[in-house]
Scaffold this motif. Structure first.
Motif, PDB file in Angstrom:
ATOM      1  N   ASN A   1       0.841  -1.220   0.000  1.00 48.48           N
ATOM      2  CA  ASN A   1       0.000   0.000   0.000  1.00 48.48           C
ATOM      3  C   ASN A   1       0.864   1.253   0.000  1.00 48.48           C
ATOM      4  O   ASN A   1       1.394   1.652   1.040  1.00 48.48           O
TER       5      ASN A   1
ATOM      6  N   ARG B   1      -3.005  -3.539   6.505  1.00 48.17           N
ATOM      7  CA  ARG B   1      -2.214  -3.359   5.285  1.00 48.17           C
ATOM      8  C   ARG B   1      -0.802  -2.901   5.636  1.00 48.17           C
ATOM      9  O   ARG B   1      -0.577  -2.290   6.679  1.00 48.17           O
TER      10      ARG B   1
ATOM     11  N   GLY C   1       2.126  -4.389   9.407  1.00 55.36           N
ATOM     12  CA  GLY C   1       0.949  -3.667   8.930  1.00 55.36           C
ATOM     13  C   GLY C   1       0.230  -2.876  10.007  1.00 55.36           C
ATOM     14  O   GLY C   1       0.554  -2.961  11.200  1.00 55.36           O
TER      15      GLY C   1
END
Ligand code: UFG
Length: 336
Positions: free
Chosen positions: A180, A231, A266
């Protein structure tokens, strides 16, 4: 064809999509490192002002004549291919648009690259090629089961590259699988500026800015500690550095391969929201909403391979820094 280096001893790099968000940060890094750069972009979502170094050739990847003339005349040592559509949800409703641009146009580009005898190719791939990985953090060897046309269109291009390099000793490639990507140039010159941005950090900042009434949290019943998706957020300048490392690696005759680009840990949607509230100083409203189709619960990279192979060392592994640079950029954009 083996091209001679530029007068400063540096390679020439042809960049498709160099006027877009990630491409423009890579063009910046290439230019700052002394490489000669040419951007090829149709400006469908990119911006002329985002190209900080080298020249910009306005053209479409579907236009082989234009593409070939832009590349032939520049005589590059390497091609970096960013130009693509990137919206997962749109890819589900308009799959052919994605296969046309992300796969067929990549094939077009590769044919031109072959015709001109260009040996080195770096491809913007995505964590979406994995689909819903069984093991987290996900390693490059995990099977590819993309769950949307966006991921499938990129996985197909990876396959084209693998087959082409297998068939051709003079062709070498690296596919970088981005997790991401977020943040912006710390000097505030470039950053994300899409119409209708859907990504979490950008939506959160636009909500803080007052462009949206509230931020929706898509799914709060996932099997994660706080129920929201996790993420691996990577700063765009660290990703840009991974491209320069890949370039040096290929030019030094490294063996072509695929590499994850993430930090290896994440944050949940709720954690990102907390950081966005802290950075902006705005306690913007959020609303819990149903799950968004196609979201894997957790997507975190095993980034050991790129660290070991290319000695890539991230410099901005700090969510607050990522969000702050994105916020400083966002504030320079007019409120919509
Ligand atoms: N999310 C929200 N609210 C929003 C926007 C996003 O809750 O307004 C959530 C999403 O549901 C997801 C997380 O925030 O759980 C991250 O979503 P993003 O849209 O920011 O990013 P994605 O993880 O969907 O997308 C990224 C890349 C894609 C890649 C994909 C692979 O941007 O290119 O990972 O899963 F395909």
């Amino acid at each position: 064809m083996i091209s001679s280096l530029s007068p400063n001893g540096k390679a020439r790099v042809f960049v498709t999509g160099g006027a877009g968000y990630i491409g423009s940060h890579v063009v910046k890094a290439l230019g700052e490192a002394g490489y000669e750069v040419r951007t090829y972009d149709n400006l469908s979502s990119g911006n002329r002002w985002a190209v900080l170094h080298g020249d910009l050739f306005t053209g479409d990847l579907g236009d082989r004549i234009s593409l070939k003339s832009a590349m032939e005349d520049f005589d590059p040592h390497a091609v970096m291919h960013f130009a693509a559509y990137i919206e997962v949800a749109e890819s589900v409703t308009r799959p052919l648009k994605y296969y046309r641009n992300n796969t067929v146009n990549a094939l077009n580009l590769l044919e031109v690259v072959q015709e001109l005898g260009i040996r080195n190719f770096i491809f913007s791939s995505t964590a979406a090629v994995y689909g819903m990985p069984e093991e987290i953090p996900v390693r490059e060897e995990a099977p590819l089961f993309p769950i949307n046309p966006y991921g499938a269109s990129k996985a197909m291009t990876e396959r084209l590259l693998a087959d082409l390099s297998e068939a051709n000793d003079d062709f070498n490639y690296i596919a970088l699988r981005y997790f991401n990507v977020a943040g912006a140039d710390p000097q505030g010159r470039i950053g994300q500026s899409y119409e209708n941005a859907t990504h979490l950090i950008t939506r959160a900042l636009k909500t803080a800015k007052g462009e949206f009434d509230l931020l929706q949290i898509f799914g709060t019943d996932y099997d994660t500690p706080d129920g929201t998706c996790i993420r691996d957020y990577i700063h765009v300048d660290d990703l840009a550095a991974a491209h320069l490392s890949s370039l040096n690696y290929l030019l030094g005759n490294g063996i072509g391969d695929r590499f994850n680009c993430g930090y290896g840990h994440g944050y949940s949607v709720r954690e990102v929201i907390e950081v966005a509230r802290k950075v902006t100083g705005v306690d913007f409203p959020v609303a819990e909403a149903p799950r968004r189709a196609g979201d894997p619960p957790i997507l975190v990279a095993d980034s050991g391979k790129i660290r070991r192979t290319m000695n890539w060392i991230p410099r901005f592994d700090d969510l607050e820094y990522i969000v702050r640079t994105a916020w400083e950029w966002e504030r320079t954009l007019p409120k919509k």
